[in-house]
Design a protein around this motif. Structure first.
Motif: not given
Length: 137
Positions: A102-107, A112-115
């Motif tokens: 889940y942490r990896e998914y959120i990260a 992706e949002a930052a990109y």
């Protein structure tokens, strides 16, 4: 009178003979009774000893069985606790792996949002700093 004396002597001899015979018979019977009593006492003592030995063997067997049962119960409890520990470990490991995923998914979503935000920023910028060769295209 001589005859009478002879007869009395004869009766005395017979009486003494009967008494000696009776004493002999009684002594023989007394010995038989003593032997019988001694054999009975010996048999009783042997039976008592055998009974005590049997009781000791039974008690020893009970102790052994009790120790074996306690050892078996102890081993079963240890195996049960070990199994519970393994199950708990597997549950915690699965929970950790789920949390990590889940942490990896959120990260990944954040990256992706930052990109995407950076791309939007770059697209909003004026094209003043474009390389001279790219200006023509």
């Amino acid at each position: 009178e001589k005859m009478w004396q002879k007869r009395l002597a004869q009766w005395r001899k017979e009486r003494e003979a009967r008494k000696a015979l009776m004493d002999n018979v009684m002594e023989g019977r007394r010995k038989q009774i003593e032997e019988k009593l001694a054999l009975a006492a010996e048999a009783k003592q042997r039976a008592l000893l055998e009974r005590e030995q049997l009781i000791a063997v039974i008690e020893q067997q009970r102790r052994i069985e009790l120790e074996e049962r306690e050892e078996r119960i102890r081993k079963e409890r240890a195996a049960h606790e070990s199994l519970r520990g393994q199950i708990l470990y597997q549950q915690r490991l699965a929970e950790f792996e789920k949390d990590e995923a889940y942490r990896e998914y959120i990260a990944g979503l954040q990256q992706e949002a930052a990109y995407q935000a950076r791309i939007r920023e770059e697209l909003k910028r004026p094209m003043d700093n474009i390389h001279p060769i790219r200006k023509h295209y």
